[in-house]
Motif scaffolding. Structure first.
Motif, PDB file in Angstrom:
ATOM      1  N   ARG A   1       2.106  -3.651  29.373  1.00 54.88           N
ATOM      2  CA  ARG A   1       1.252  -4.509  30.185  1.00 54.88           C
ATOM      3  C   ARG A   1       1.726  -5.949  30.083  1.00 54.88           C
ATOM      4  O   ARG A   1       1.965  -6.447  28.993  1.00 54.88           O
ATOM      5  CB  ARG A   1      -0.197  -4.396  29.735  1.00 54.88           C
ATOM      6  CG  ARG A   1      -1.044  -3.695  30.750  1.00 54.88           C
ATOM      7  CD  ARG A   1      -2.369  -3.323  30.168  1.00 54.88           C
ATOM      8  NE  ARG A   1      -2.251  -2.117  29.379  1.00 54.88           N
ATOM      9  CZ  ARG A   1      -2.504  -2.089  28.076  1.00 54.88           C
ATOM     10  NH1 ARG A   1      -2.848  -3.196  27.449  1.00 54.88           N
ATOM     11  NH2 ARG A   1      -2.400  -0.974  27.415  1.00 54.88           N
TER      12      ARG A   1
ATOM     13  N   ARG B   1       0.212  -8.782  30.717  1.00 57.65           N
ATOM     14  CA  ARG B   1      -0.744  -9.706  30.105  1.00 57.65           C
ATOM     15  C   ARG B   1      -1.504  -8.947  29.023  1.00 57.65           C
ATOM     16  O   ARG B   1      -2.613  -8.488  29.233  1.00 57.65           O
ATOM     17  CB  ARG B   1      -1.711 -10.227  31.155  1.00 57.65           C
ATOM     18  CG  ARG B   1      -1.078 -11.203  32.110  1.00 57.65           C
ATOM     19  CD  ARG B   1      -2.088 -11.613  33.142  1.00 57.65           C
ATOM     20  NE  ARG B   1      -2.596 -10.467  33.889  1.00 57.65           N
ATOM     21  CZ  ARG B   1      -1.972  -9.963  34.950  1.00 57.65           C
ATOM     22  NH1 ARG B   1      -0.870 -10.494  35.388  1.00 57.65           N
ATOM     23  NH2 ARG B   1      -2.489  -8.923  35.574  1.00 57.65           N
TER      24      ARG B   1
ATOM     25  N   ALA C   1      -4.777 -10.616  27.785  1.00 62.41           N
ATOM     26  CA  ALA C   1      -5.861 -10.902  28.734  1.00 62.41           C
ATOM     27  C   ALA C   1      -6.876  -9.756  28.748  1.00 62.41           C
ATOM     28  O   ALA C   1      -6.618  -8.678  28.241  1.00 62.41           O
ATOM     29  CB  ALA C   1      -5.276 -11.088  30.124  1.00 62.41           C
ATOM     30  N   SER C   2      -7.983 -10.036  29.363  1.00 59.21           N
ATOM     31  CA  SER C   2      -9.029  -9.023  29.468  1.00 59.21           C
ATOM     32  C   SER C   2      -8.515  -7.850  30.279  1.00 59.21           C
ATOM     33  O   SER C   2      -7.829  -8.023  31.280  1.00 59.21           O
ATOM     34  CB  SER C   2     -10.243  -9.652  30.153  1.00 59.21           C
ATOM     35  OG  SER C   2     -10.785  -8.754  31.081  1.00 59.21           O
ATOM     36  N   GLN C   3      -8.812  -6.656  29.886  1.00 61.41           N
ATOM     37  CA  GLN C   3      -8.311  -5.485  30.604  1.00 61.41           C
ATOM     38  C   GLN C   3      -9.473  -4.750  31.240  1.00 61.41           C
ATOM     39  O   GLN C   3      -9.863  -3.684  30.797  1.00 61.41           O
ATOM     40  CB  GLN C   3      -7.579  -4.574  29.630  1.00 61.41           C
ATOM     41  CG  GLN C   3      -6.416  -5.251  28.976  1.00 61.41           C
ATOM     42  CD  GLN C   3      -6.445  -5.043  27.484  1.00 61.41           C
ATOM     43  OE1 GLN C   3      -7.144  -4.188  26.982  1.00 61.41           O
ATOM     44  NE2 GLN C   3      -5.695  -5.847  26.764  1.00 61.41           N
ATOM     45  N   GLY C   4     -10.032  -5.349  32.202  1.00 63.59           N
ATOM     46  CA  GLY C   4     -11.149  -4.689  32.854  1.00 63.59           C
ATOM     47  C   GLY C   4     -12.421  -4.879  32.071  1.00 63.59           C
ATOM     48  O   GLY C   4     -12.454  -5.554  31.040  1.00 63.59           O
ATOM     49  N   TRP C   5     -13.430  -4.299  32.585  1.00 66.48           N
ATOM     50  CA  TRP C   5     -14.737  -4.413  31.944  1.00 66.48           C
ATOM     51  C   TRP C   5     -14.713  -3.626  30.641  1.00 66.48           C
ATOM     52  O   TRP C   5     -14.267  -2.479  30.629  1.00 66.48           O
ATOM     53  CB  TRP C   5     -15.792  -3.858  32.887  1.00 66.48           C
ATOM     54  CG  TRP C   5     -17.180  -4.070  32.442  1.00 66.48           C
ATOM     55  CD1 TRP C   5     -18.046  -3.127  32.003  1.00 66.48           C
ATOM     56  CD2 TRP C   5     -17.874  -5.298  32.372  1.00 66.48           C
ATOM     57  NE1 TRP C   5     -19.239  -3.690  31.678  1.00 66.48           N
ATOM     58  CE2 TRP C   5     -19.157  -5.032  31.889  1.00 66.48           C
ATOM     59  CE3 TRP C   5     -17.537  -6.629  32.659  1.00 66.48           C
ATOM     60  CZ2 TRP C   5     -20.122  -6.027  31.702  1.00 66.48           C
ATOM     61  CZ3 TRP C   5     -18.484  -7.616  32.478  1.00 66.48           C
ATOM     62  CH2 TRP C   5     -19.767  -7.315  31.997  1.00 66.48           C
ATOM     63  N   PRO C   6     -15.161  -4.213  29.549  1.00 67.50           N
ATOM     64  CA  PRO C   6     -15.029  -3.522  28.260  1.00 67.50           C
ATOM     65  C   PRO C   6     -15.902  -2.280  28.190  1.00 67.50           C
ATOM     66  O   PRO C   6     -16.947  -2.196  28.831  1.00 67.50           O
ATOM     67  CB  PRO C   6     -15.498  -4.555  27.252  1.00 67.50           C
ATOM     68  CG  PRO C   6     -15.712  -5.817  27.985  1.00 67.50           C
ATOM     69  CD  PRO C   6     -15.818  -5.517  29.430  1.00 67.50           C
ATOM     70  N   ARG C   7     -15.415  -1.303  27.423  1.00 69.12           N
ATOM     71  CA  ARG C   7     -16.259  -0.158  27.092  1.00 69.12           C
ATOM     72  C   ARG C   7     -17.070  -0.551  25.860  1.00 69.12           C
ATOM     73  O   ARG C   7     -16.518  -0.614  24.758  1.00 69.12           O
ATOM     74  CB  ARG C   7     -15.397   1.060  26.757  1.00 69.12           C
ATOM     75  CG  ARG C   7     -14.524   1.519  27.875  1.00 69.12           C
ATOM     76  CD  ARG C   7     -15.300   2.456  28.782  1.00 69.12           C
ATOM     77  NE  ARG C   7     -14.419   3.111  29.741  1.00 69.12           N
ATOM     78  CZ  ARG C   7     -14.124   2.598  30.944  1.00 69.12           C
ATOM     79  NH1 ARG C   7     -14.641   1.463  31.323  1.00 69.12           N
ATOM     80  NH2 ARG C   7     -13.309   3.246  31.749  1.00 69.12           N
ATOM     81  N   TRP C   8     -18.317  -0.831  26.038  1.00 70.36           N
ATOM     82  CA  TRP C   8     -19.117  -1.300  24.904  1.00 70.36           C
ATOM     83  C   TRP C   8     -19.335  -0.169  23.918  1.00 70.36           C
ATOM     84  O   TRP C   8     -19.616   0.961  24.295  1.00 70.36           O
ATOM     85  CB  TRP C   8     -20.464  -1.835  25.390  1.00 70.36           C
ATOM     86  CG  TRP C   8     -20.334  -2.909  26.421  1.00 70.36           C
ATOM     87  CD1 TRP C   8     -20.619  -2.807  27.729  1.00 70.36           C
ATOM     88  CD2 TRP C   8     -19.854  -4.224  26.227  1.00 70.36           C
ATOM     89  NE1 TRP C   8     -20.357  -3.971  28.384  1.00 70.36           N
ATOM     90  CE2 TRP C   8     -19.875  -4.874  27.478  1.00 70.36           C
ATOM     91  CE3 TRP C   8     -19.388  -4.945  25.118  1.00 70.36           C
ATOM     92  CZ2 TRP C   8     -19.475  -6.183  27.653  1.00 70.36           C
ATOM     93  CZ3 TRP C   8     -18.988  -6.262  25.305  1.00 70.36           C
ATOM     94  CH2 TRP C   8     -19.034  -6.871  26.552  1.00 70.36           C
ATOM     95  N   LEU C   9     -19.199  -0.523  22.659  1.00 67.12           N
ATOM     96  CA  LEU C   9     -19.431   0.484  21.622  1.00 67.12           C
ATOM     97  C   LEU C   9     -20.889   0.913  21.604  1.00 67.12           C
ATOM     98  O   LEU C   9     -21.225   2.063  21.376  1.00 67.12           O
ATOM     99  CB  LEU C   9     -19.050  -0.088  20.253  1.00 67.12           C
ATOM    100  CG  LEU C   9     -17.541  -0.195  20.003  1.00 67.12           C
ATOM    101  CD1 LEU C   9     -17.284  -0.998  18.747  1.00 67.12           C
ATOM    102  CD2 LEU C   9     -16.938   1.192  19.873  1.00 67.12           C
TER     103      LEU C   9
ATOM    104  N   ALA D   1     -23.010   0.906  24.101  1.00 65.17           N
ATOM    105  CA  ALA D   1     -23.531   1.051  25.464  1.00 65.17           C
ATOM    106  C   ALA D   1     -24.734   1.982  25.516  1.00 65.17           C
ATOM    107  O   ALA D   1     -25.599   1.855  26.384  1.00 65.17           O
ATOM    108  CB  ALA D   1     -22.433   1.580  26.387  1.00 65.17           C
TER     109      ALA D   1
END
Lengths: 704, 674
Positions: free
Chosen positions: A35, A37, A40-48, A50
């Motif tokens: 990748r 970058r 950098a942020s890679q999309g919306w995070p998968r929250w632990l 959630a």
């Protein structure tokens, strides 16, 4: 020795280089993250956590909405529920009263009045009307508009109609009145309440109207890609290879095949660029008529009848700020889409825009659809041929009840028919005919319509299918009354004296199933232009073409019985004489006749004109390739002879022409014996005989 | 809602990995919102094709760790929503132009926790639904993490439910987003707008020019062509698995399941029930449920307890009445249960009304006609009810749907496919050139090893003759959309079809003009279902029916050349080229599939010199050829997934064919049979 060593060294060196090169790249790839970058942020995070998130509303919250009274209209705006009193329209449906002009009747007013008076909506009693129509017209004599009408009542249940823009200043507040005006600006337009009309030219036809210019489905390869609407009227066409220069309406560069046609009103191109200013709306209709796909550049006006017409199927609304993208997209547009858009422009033009009458009827139909609510036209009926003015919602709102939408719906007409036998003056029960029809495997019921002076016999033959006898009113058009007793889509209309065999009935029904939107019959007529009489004549004589089939033995769809006034007239009976006046204002709507002419599926009448002289002429002359002339002179034979041609042209300029059917259907039976020609009571036999069917195909099969 | 949305999806689903039903819901929701925006005009051109999304392992973090942002009390507040906004006034299209694939790119702001001056949080950080929605966007192909390339911006500030918001502070939080710029190109999602006492129908948070995808818009607040109306999500129906119910009559005719209704409506409903008895079921909230039973999952009628939402499946029509808000979550439940919604909410903008035709799946009744609702529903025919229950949105359309009659003067282009039979080819050319309506003759020279004869050797004919040399000996070459074809009508003819008379060809052309969307041909063939072998069989014997015509001599629209070359489904084209056979069957399948119509066979049967016709001559039956043709039919039927061919029992003959009439007065006298 040395040379050998040098060679070996060189070889080893190059081999090691090769190894390094081969090995290094995968290594490099491993070393560098894939990748670019990485941090950098890679999309919306998968929250632990959630799983711990709460729902946006509490379980009860959606249900426990605090009860609240419905809100009324706010501000000066109106919507359908708030400003229209639909209770007045119960019972009689939409009844429209037109205010008469105070002073001398202006031309526009007269045209509006004329088109409503002939319609099913009209009432002359203001008290029973549910919609009061106030035409706003530019009065030539007086400077001011019509005064406030007597039943104004704040404009409630009023339709203020202004066909042409910029009428005289209004002397009163429109209030709760529905405003139907040409190309209203999007800022003041009230969706679902006002009606957007097209911007009609002054000389727009009252009835009939010029047919669309589209003659073939696909664009001609040599025709220009783009035409640009010019401010002073007219169109500016350009070839396929130009830049964004015509964007602002002026083009300094010289690009070869470009040309301006100030005189020609209709553009000849695949796409028509129309700037978004309101005056340019007049170009919109021209593009529609020409079959040129309108490309609207950020229109500031509401597209006509946008409430019901799906303009994404016929036009392209785009942003004028993206010239290059738009041009590229137009050039790369797939052929399939171009074809569909082109055809839709033509359909819409013919169905809703080609005459003042159609525009006004469409307006009323939209309002009626709002009143009907649940039983309004579905969008499919508005947006596919033959259009909502011809597919009446009073008949049905289900597309499968009409003969026009089977392909879209993937359905087939129901596989049975009802036979309707009309017994006229002699009053002899057609026993043989009943037996023949009842023998058909597709027959569902037989209705005998007794229209004779004599009383019907008490006993009727035993048949396998239900037989009903009802007494008519001794009127010829009785047979087309939409009887409720008829349960099937297909109707076989018969005269008592017709003689048919069961095989013939079966075969005709199978053919009808393939063409449910047409009439399928046995006896044919052709019509021609009779120069001696200056009118249309018909002949039952055998000819190479025909344009009608007789309803004394024909299949047609149930929906054709329910044709509303002003649209399709009931077909005349076999004994009636059909004669149309030249230049009569009304286009005598096509009798839904003719097997092989494209009659009933379109909104216009396919009159085929051919003089007797032409019919008698040697066939080589007949077949000389003739210019296609839909909307131009009808009488091909007559027009060729000079003298009367010009008058014909003017008189008939609104008449579409089509070629007559030249083919008939036959069974596929290999060595089928020729079927008996029908023996009609009058005139020579001129029928498509239907051969006796051979045995069914022996092989087992499953038709899907 | 899912049930309805499922059918409305025009593009393929956005995400390959669908774990939960929620996920499908949000993916669909987002793509429909985008579709809605596309429909509004500005994005008309952007192809919304989807590529497989990269399988990135996304960083896992905890929500408690998100950075906290303190909002000063005097930070700016955006203006209220601008009601006059339209795409071309409030939307910046320039942001959407510069990415290589011309795709709309969506950026999501990273999640922050907003607190006011005194440290009190502005709202719940994020709800479960909004998190899933953002995950769906992020997994889709529209997502970009480069803020400079983005066309749409989605704030991570959760405004789904206005009740949970502090309006002023939320607005301040919006205003300090890095690319806010008066809200241009920002998209907000809201399902529960307004709040007591006046229950506005759009989100009350000042949002300036931001686009709003909202549930419960009314005609007063909806900005046509700018906002998008979305359904109110119901967590209930996603939790419960409802079996599919086919169309047909159900136990109750009309059912009302809402619990919080205005007393006036409640009275109306009770009156309805009193009048129509057991066919109307009016449910209420249960009052005496035992402990532990979730009240939201039960409804009661008198003392009878019903499971909700399962009870919705027992009714044909289900009421969706307005509450304080116009958008009701019950609409989603009703649609999922396969019940036809009866929407009674004046001025409500139904979800996705720009792209969906609600008249086909619902009944909208004005509030003032509520007392007549039973008779209104009774008047709907059963067939239409079943159509509504199926909730079919999509439909197939004939590409040549307008019944245009092409001008006769245009004529047709004859395309002769040839390999090396020059003598026979010249005879065909001479014969075809006698047809009055022939406009051009195109010879497709399919032999790469041999040059076509010299110009001087070709027959002299009155129309332009053009020879096209092909690069490869493929059967598909005959259906290539050559630029040389200027007419709409194409006559495909083999180089050995010399037995057709000029009258027959001219008549075939006339019939084609009447039916420009069909294949009009001479030798007819049939497909049959072989019950023993359980597969399709090709039939060339004398039969009463036809379902195909051979393209050895057939008229068709040149558009089908384009379709054959570029849009033939599956591997049919390469199969045809590999087997050197069945190109005509493939064409028959293609045309029947796109138009839904049968072929037209013209004129009586003739002796044709084609391989399988040898059977008729009584010479030898080429069994392998027939087997191969049957295989083609089975192969194509499996690729198309259906059998598109239509069987007909009639053919077209000239009106006076075989009539007792002077031959010289007939238009087409020279039409013969075997």
């Amino acid at each position: 020795m040395q040379s050998w060593r040098r060679k070996a060294l060189l070889l080893a060196l190059s081999a090691s280089w090769l190894l390094v090169l081969l090995g290094a790249f995968p290594l490099l790839r491993l070393a560098v993250p894939t990748r670019p970058r990485a941090g950098a942020s890679q999309g919306w995070p998968r929250w632990l956590d959630a799983e711990l998130l709460q729902s946006f509303s509490q379980p009860g919250e959606l249900l426990e909405d605090a009860p609240e009274l419905p809100q009324g209209p706010r501000g000066g705006s109106c919507d359908w529920g708030a400003c229209f009193d639909a209770s007045k329209c119960r019972g009689g449906g939409l009844k429209v009263f037109v205010y008469s002009a105070a002073g001398p009747v202006s031309e526009t007013h007269r045209r509006i009045l004329a088109s409503i008076e002939g319609s099913r909506y009209h009432t002359s009693n203001a008290a029973e009307a549910c919609l009061l129509l106030l035409p706003l017209t530019r009065d030539s004599s007086a400077g001011e508009c019509s005064p406030v009408p007597p039943q104004w009542n704040g404009g409630r249940n009023h339709l203020v109609l202004s066909l042409h823009p910029a009428p005289c200043p209004r002397t009163f507040q429109l209030g709760q009145a529905i405003v139907a005006e040409a190309s209203p600006t999007v800022d003041t337009f009230r969706h679902g309440f006002d009606v957007a009309l097209p911007l009609l030219p002054e000389a727009h036809a009252l009835r009939g109207g010029a047919p669309g210019q589209l003659r073939q489905h696909s664009p001609h390869p040599r025709v220009a890609l783009l035409a640009l609407a010019e401010e002073r009227g007219g169109w500016h066409t350009a070839g396929t290879n130009f830049s964004a220069c015509p964007w602002d309406g002026h083009c300094e560069q010289d690009h070869g095949p470009e040309q301006t046609h100030p005189g020609a009103t209709l553009p000849n191109a695949t796409f028509c660029l129309i700037p978004g200013h309101r005056p340019d709306a007049s170009h919109f209709l021209q593009a529609l008529q020409a079959g040129c796909i309108p490309v609207l550049l950020s229109p500031r006006w509401e597209l006509p009848f946008s409430e019901v017409i799906d303009w994404t199927k016929a036009a392209i609304v785009t942003d004028k700020r993206l010239p290059l993208q738009v041009l590229a997209a137009l050039q790369q547009m797939p052929l399939t889409r171009v074809l569909a858009l082109r055809q839709q422009t033509q359909f819409l033009w013919d169905a809703y825009f080609s005459s003042v009458e159609k525009v006004i009827h469409t307006t009323l139909e939209i309002i009626q659809d709002r009143i009907f609510g649940a039983s309004a036209h579905p969008s499919l009926l508005w947006n596919s041929p033959p259009g909502a003015l011809l597919a009446l919602s009073t008949f049905s709102t289900s597309p499968s009840d009409f003969p026009f939408y089977h392909v879209q719906q993937g359905s087939r007409p129901v596989g049975r028919f009802s036979a309707l036998i009309w017994v006229g003056a002699p009053g002899k029960p057609p026993l043989k005919l009943i037996q023949a029809v009842a023998g058909s495997q597709h027959c569902a019921q037989i209705l005998v319509l007794w229209s004779s002076e004599k009383p019907p016999p008490p006993r009727w033959p035993e048949t396998a299918v239900p037989l009903t006898v009802s007494e008519g009113h001794r009127k010829v058009s009785d047979r087309f009354f939409p009887y409720n007793a008829i349960s099937t889509d297909a109707i076989l209309s018969l005269d008592a004296h017709s003689s048919l065999s069961t095989s013939e009935v079966d075969f005709a029904f199978v053919v009808w199933q393939s063409f449910p939107e047409r009439m399928v019959g046995f006896l044919t007529w052709s019509h021609f232009w009779d120069e001696a009489l200056g009118g249309w004549g018909y002949t039952a004589e055998r000819a190479n073409e025909f344009s009608m089939v007789l309803t004394s033995a024909a299949f047609y769809h149930r929906r054709l019985r329910a044709g509303g006034p002003g649209r399709s007239r009931s077909p005349q009976s076999a004994t009636a004489s059909i004669r149309w006046r030249q230049g009569s204002a009304t286009c005598p709507w096509c009798p839904p006749a003719s097997v092989w002419t494209q009659c009933s599926s379109r909104t216009r009448c396919p009159y085929y004109a051919r003089s007797i002289a032409a019919w008698r002429s040697p066939r080589r002359e007949q077949r000389r390739p003739q210019p296609y002339s839909r909307g131009r002179p009808i009488c091909l034979g007559g027009a060729e002879r000079g003298g009367s041609a010009s008058s014909l042209r003017t008189g008939q300029s609104r008449r579409p022409v089509s070629q007559c059917g030249r083919s008939r259907l036959a069974n596929h039976s290999p060595s089928a014996p020729r079927g008996r020609a029908l023996a009609p009571p009058s005139g020579p036999a001129a029928g498509c005989s239907s051969p006796v069917r051979g045995a069914r195909s022996a092989a087992v099969r499953c038709r899907r | 809602m899912c049930a309805a949305v499922k059918y409305s999806l025009r593009g393929p689903a956005l995400i390959p990995r669908m774990k939960t039903r929620h996920r499908i819901y949000y993916v669909t929701l987002f793509s429909i919102v985008l579709l809605g925006l596309i429909a509004t005009g500005v994005f008309q051109f952007w192809p919304h094709s989807i590529e497989s999304s990269n399988d990135w392992s996304v960083e896992k973090r905890s929500i408690r760790d998100v950075p906290v942002v303190r909002l000063p009390a005097d930070s700016p507040i955006p203006e209220r929503g601008d009601l006059s906004c339209r795409m071309h006034t409030c939307f910046d299209v320039y942001r959407c132009g510069f990415n290589p694939k011309n795709k709309i790119k969506v950026y999501i702001y990273s999640l922050k926790k907003y607190v006011d001056d005194s440290g009190v949080p502005v709202s719940n950080t994020i709800s479960r639904e909004y998190n899933e929605l953002l995950t769906a966007i992020s997994d889709s192909d529209y997502y970009t993490d480069d803020i400079n390339r983005a066309c749409l911006f989605v704030p991570s500030i959760d405004v789904l439910n206005q009740n949970a918001l502090r309006i002023k502070e939320t607005a301040q939080a919006l205003a300090q987003l890095s690319r806010w710029d008066r809200g241009t190109n920002h998209l907000l999602f809201n399902m529960l707008p307004g709040g007591p006492p006046d229950y506005n129908t759009a989100l009350d948070v000042p949002r300036d020019r931001a686009l709003l995808a909202g549930g419960g818009f009314s005609t007063w607040t909806y900005r046509q062509g700018y906002d998008v109306s979305i359904p109110v999500y119901s967590p209930l129906s996603a939790e419960v698995d409802l079996p599919e119910r086919g169309p047909g009559p159900r136990q109750y005719f009309l059912l009302s399941s809402q619990t919080a209704l205005h007393p006036e409506y409640r009275e109306e409903l009770d009156a309805l029930q009193a009048r129509h008895g057991p066919s109307v079921l009016v449910l209420e909230k249960c009052t005496n449920l035992s402990e532990g039973v979730p009240a939201v999952r039960k409804r009661c009628h008198r003392h009878q307890v019903f499971d909700y939402p399962q009870v919705l499946q027992e009714a044909t029509f289900c009421m969706v009445l307005r509450g304080a808000r116009l958008g009701q979550a019950v609409l989603s439940d009703v649609l999922r249960a396969g019940c036809v919604p009866v929407v009674i909410a004046d001025s409500y903008i139904l979800p996705f009304s720009e792209v969906l035709d609600w008249k086909r799946a619902s009944v909208v009744v004005p509030e003032e006609k509520m007392s007549d609702v039973y008779s209104i529903l009774q008047s709907i025919p059963q067939r239409q009810i079943e159509e509504m229950q199926r909730q079919k949105w999509g439909s197939v359309s004939n590409p040549l749907f307008l019944p245009l009659i092409p001008p006769q003067s245009q004529g047709f282009t004859a395309i002769v496919l040839t390999y090396d039979r020059v003598e026979s080819l010249f005879r065909v050319i001479t014969e075809v050139s006698k047809v009055p309506s022939l406009a051009k003759l195109l010879v497709v020279w399919n032999n790469q090893n041999k040059n076509p004869p010299e110009d001087s050797l070709w027959p002299k004919i009155r129309v332009p003759l053009k020879v096209v040399r092909t690069a490869e000996n493929k059967l598909s070459n005959r259906f290539f959309p050559y630029d040389e074809i200027e007419t709409e009508a194409v006559l495909a003819i083999d180089d050995d079809i010399i037995m057709l008379t000029s009258d027959e060809l001219q008549f075939g052309y006339e019939v084609w003009r009447e039916f420009p969307d069909r294949l009009v041909g001479y030798p007819g063939r049939l497909h049959l279902w072989d019950h023993e072998m359980n597969k399709w069989k090709y039939e060339s014997e004398w039969t009463n029916e036809v379902s195909m015509v051979l393209t050895g001599a057939a008229f068709y629209h040149k558009y089908f050349n384009y379709l054959y070359t570029y849009k033939m489904p599956g591997d049919i084209k390469s199969w045809v080229d590999a087997h050197m056979n069945c190109e005509d069957i493939a064409m028959n399948f293609l045309v029947a599939n796109v138009t839904g119509k049968a072929v037209i066979k013209v004129t009586p049967r003739k002796k044709f010199k084609c391989p399988e016709c040898t059977a008729i001559d009584g010479l030898s039956l080429d069994q392998t050829h027939m087997v191969e043709r049957s295989e083609c039919i089975n192969k194509f039927a499996s690729v198309f997934g259906t059998m598109p061919l239509k069987v007909v029992e009639h053919r077209a003959d000239p009106v006076l064919y075989k009539d007792d009439f002077p031959e010289k007065l007939k238009s087409f006298p020279n039409i013969g049979s075997l």
